[in-house]
Design a protein around this motif. Structure first.
Motif, PDB file in Angstrom:
ATOM      1  N   SER A 155       0.830  -1.191   0.000  1.00  0.00           N
ATOM      2  CA  SER A 155       0.000   0.000   0.000  1.00  0.00           C
ATOM      3  C   SER A 155       0.871   1.251   0.000  1.00  0.00           C
ATOM      4  N   GLU A 156       0.538   2.169  -0.852  1.00  0.00           N
ATOM      5  CA  GLU A 156       1.245   3.444  -0.884  1.00  0.00           C
ATOM      6  C   GLU A 156       0.391   4.547  -0.278  1.00  0.00           C
ATOM      7  N   ASP A 157      -0.712   4.143   0.349  1.00  0.00           N
ATOM      8  CA  ASP A 157      -1.589   5.091   1.013  1.00  0.00           C
ATOM      9  C   ASP A 157      -0.829   5.776   2.149  1.00  0.00           C
ATOM     10  N   TYR A 158      -0.969   7.074   2.226  1.00  0.00           N
ATOM     11  CA  TYR A 158      -0.258   7.862   3.227  1.00  0.00           C
ATOM     12  C   TYR A 158      -0.564   7.379   4.643  1.00  0.00           C
ATOM     13  N   GLU A 159      -1.828   7.094   4.936  1.00  0.00           N
ATOM     14  CA  GLU A 159      -2.237   6.681   6.278  1.00  0.00           C
ATOM     15  C   GLU A 159      -1.811   5.253   6.621  1.00  0.00           C
ATOM     16  N   ALA A 160      -1.488   4.445   5.632  1.00  0.00           N
ATOM     17  CA  ALA A 160      -1.091   3.054   5.892  1.00  0.00           C
ATOM     18  C   ALA A 160       0.203   2.974   6.679  1.00  0.00           C
ATOM     19  N   ARG A 161       0.974   4.034   6.670  1.00  0.00           N
ATOM     20  CA  ARG A 161       2.256   4.001   7.372  1.00  0.00           C
ATOM     21  C   ARG A 161       2.083   3.743   8.859  1.00  0.00           C
TER      22      ARG A 161
END
Length: 110
Positions: free
Chosen positions: A25-31
């Motif tokens: 996932s490259e979603d910002y919140e996935a970090r």
């Protein structure tokens, strides 16, 4: 509190979801989920639990959670999550190393 997942399909779903969040996932919140030590530990436990299932599907299956560098697209996902950490340059070297280890888990990283 105990929560029991005893169906192979549920374990496979959980394994795929955790792998996606941590490494694809490259979603910002996935970090936030990817860097959590819980996600790496849970992924390792689920993968270990599924070992017998995979051996039944692929007799030559070997559980390998070695170096993340051996899985280039997982390493790319790790780098993507690192690029989303806004205060990276202000973190101490020890904290940076801990974050990288948590992101790579259950794999190791050099």
């Amino acid at each position: 509190m105990a929560f029991i997942v005893d169906q192979t399909a549920e374990l496979l779903f959980l394994q795929k979801a955790l792998s996606f969040i941590k490494f694809q996932s490259e979603d910002y919140e996935a970090r936030y989920l990817a860097v959590s030590p819980y996600s790496g530990d849970l992924l390792r436990r689920v993968t270990t639990e599924l070992s017998d299932y995979y051996k039944g599907v692929h007799p030559d299956y070997q559980l390998q959670l070695g170096r993340i560098e051996a899985v280039p697209h997982y390493l790319a996902g790790l780098r993507s999550h690192l690029s989303h950490i806004d205060n990276w340059s202000t973190l101490t070297e020890d904290v940076q190393k801990a974050v990288i280890l948590d992101l790579a888990a259950p794999f190791t990283i050099d």
